[in-house]
Motif scaffolding. Sequence first.
Motif, PDB file in Angstrom:
ATOM      1  N   ARG A 162      41.866  38.380  46.926  1.00 53.84           N
ATOM      2  CA  ARG A 162      40.845  38.397  47.605  1.00 53.84           C
ATOM      3  C   ARG A 162      40.626  37.125  48.371  1.00 53.84           C
TER       4      ARG A 162
ATOM      5  N   ARG B 285      33.454  38.189  40.649  1.00 50.42           N
ATOM      6  CA  ARG B 285      32.506  38.917  41.872  1.00 50.42           C
ATOM      7  C   ARG B 285      31.591  37.627  42.531  1.00 50.42           C
ATOM      8  N   GLU B 286      30.951  37.058  41.581  1.00 47.83           N
ATOM      9  CA  GLU B 286      29.582  36.036  42.302  1.00 47.83           C
ATOM     10  C   GLU B 286      30.180  35.009  43.017  1.00 47.83           C
TER      11      GLU B 286
ATOM     12  N   SER C  80      31.648  33.663  37.547  1.00 44.62           N
ATOM     13  CA  SER C  80      32.955  35.281  37.701  1.00 44.62           C
ATOM     14  C   SER C  80      33.444  35.326  39.290  1.00 44.62           C
TER      15      SER C  80
ATOM     16  N   SER D 186      30.429  28.548  39.598  1.00 41.18           N
ATOM     17  CA  SER D 186      30.570  30.186  39.707  1.00 41.18           C
ATOM     18  C   SER D 186      30.917  31.055  38.290  1.00 41.18           C
TER      19      SER D 186
ATOM     20  N   CYS E  16      41.365  37.873  42.493  1.00 37.46           N
ATOM     21  CA  CYS E  16      40.551  36.422  43.242  1.00 37.46           C
ATOM     22  C   CYS E  16      41.056  35.410  43.956  1.00 37.46           C
TER      23      CYS E  16
ATOM     24  N   GLY F 137      40.809  37.402  52.577  1.00 34.73           N
ATOM     25  CA  GLY F 137      39.594  37.042  53.224  1.00 34.73           C
ATOM     26  C   GLY F 137      39.397  35.951  54.344  1.00 34.73           C
TER      27      GLY F 137
ATOM     28  N   LEU G  83      33.230  35.909  45.290  1.00 38.59           N
ATOM     29  CA  LEU G  83      33.400  36.557  46.216  1.00 38.59           C
ATOM     30  C   LEU G  83      32.529  36.930  47.415  1.00 38.59           C
ATOM     31  N   ASP G  84      31.776  37.444  46.605  1.00 36.29           N
ATOM     32  CA  ASP G  84      30.664  37.605  47.277  1.00 36.29           C
ATOM     33  C   ASP G  84      29.483  36.782  47.345  1.00 36.29           C
ATOM     34  N   SER G  85      29.950  35.671  47.439  1.00 35.47           N
ATOM     35  CA  SER G  85      28.648  33.847  47.990  1.00 35.47           C
ATOM     36  C   SER G  85      28.899  33.775  48.992  1.00 35.47           C
ATOM     37  N   ALA G  86      28.503  32.555  49.972  1.00 35.29           N
ATOM     38  CA  ALA G  86      29.337  31.911  50.988  1.00 35.29           C
ATOM     39  C   ALA G  86      29.485  30.847  50.843  1.00 35.29           C
TER      40      ALA G  86
END
Length: 94
Positions: free
Chosen positions: A65, A34-35, A32, A30, A62, A69, A37-40
């Motif tokens: 978060r 962000r990538e 970043s 990954s 990160c 999550g 965190l947005d990924s399964a």
Amino acid sequence: MQLLLIEDWRSSCDWLADHLGHSGFVVTRSGSAREALDSAVARAAEAIIVDLGMGRVDGQNCVSRLRDGGLDQPLLIHRRPAQLGKQLARLFDQ
């Protein structure tokens, strides 16, 4: 073992992923926080390796978060030695 490697420096990411792959790990990269965190993919990983010094969303945010999550996989934190001490102190003071 399935690993998620979160690293924004392409050369570092490639080097680490290649070495881990040669050691038998299956590495998903990954580029970043962000990538990631947005990924399964983060949910499927058995362990997560994160660079504390990333831009935009840094590694400390990160990690926070990911934990907020509900992810509880083991985390391996990496960083250049000169900066690691201060960042780890801030991370564990939260």
